[in-house]
Design a protein around this motif. Structure first.
Motif, mmCIF file in Angstrom:
data_model
loop_
_atom_site.group_PDB
_atom_site.id
_atom_site.type_symbol
_atom_site.label_atom_id
_atom_site.label_comp_id
_atom_site.label_asym_id
_atom_site.label_seq_id
_atom_site.Cartn_x
_atom_site.Cartn_y
_atom_site.Cartn_z
ATOM 1 N N ASP A 5 0.854 -1.185 0.000
ATOM 2 C CA ASP A 5 0.000 0.000 0.000
ATOM 3 C C ASP A 5 0.895 1.241 0.000
ATOM 4 N N ALA A 6 0.290 2.420 -0.020
ATOM 5 C CA ALA A 6 1.040 3.665 -0.130
ATOM 6 C C ALA A 6 1.928 3.935 1.090
ATOM 7 N N GLU A 7 1.612 3.312 2.239
ATOM 8 C CA GLU A 7 2.407 3.501 3.450
ATOM 9 C C GLU A 7 3.568 2.512 3.550
ATOM 10 N N GLY A 8 3.721 1.637 2.561
ATOM 11 C CA GLY A 8 4.824 0.677 2.568
ATOM 12 C C GLY A 8 4.504 -0.618 3.283
ATOM 13 N N ASN A 9 3.237 -0.887 3.578
ATOM 14 C CA ASN A 9 2.842 -2.138 4.200
ATOM 15 C C ASN A 9 2.599 -3.173 3.097
ATOM 16 N N TRP A 10 3.093 -4.384 3.301
ATOM 17 C CA TRP A 10 2.928 -5.451 2.310
ATOM 18 C C TRP A 10 1.488 -5.966 2.349
#
Length: 99
Positions: free
Chosen positions: A91-96
């Motif tokens: 996602d845009a926050e860097g969460n897989w």
């Protein structure tokens, strides 16, 4: 009369078993629907949170192609430091994200 009743019961019973045991077939249609929503973007347009997460969790991996969908999920085609290739979603926050 007993034979007619028995034959009718046997016929109805066998039909209900055939209907109840219809197998489910996986045809991959939903995979194509999920994949078709992504549009290619430039690797340079990836958010820094995504590239930072890639560096932290997959050191030495390089992004070959990047895609984004309407829900701000990024699809990354990457090559690992050992030469293996794969696809990651974030996602845009860097969460897989598991897709």
């Amino acid at each position: 009369m007993k034979k007619l009743f028995f034959a009718t019961a046997l016929t109805l019973g066998s039909l209900s078993v055939a209907i109840a045991s219809t197998p489910m077939v996986y045809d991959g249609i939903m995979d194509e629907v999920l994949v078709s929503d992504f549009k290619e973007i430039a690797v340079a347009d990836l958010p820094s949170a995504v590239t930072d997460a890639l560096e932290a969790d997959y050191a030495g991996a390089t992004v070959n192609k990047a895609y984004m969908n309407d829900e701000n999920i990024y699809k990354l085609e990457v090559t690992g430091s050992d030469g293996t290739t794969g696809t990651l979603y974030a996602d845009a926050e860097g969460n897989w994200v598991n897709m």
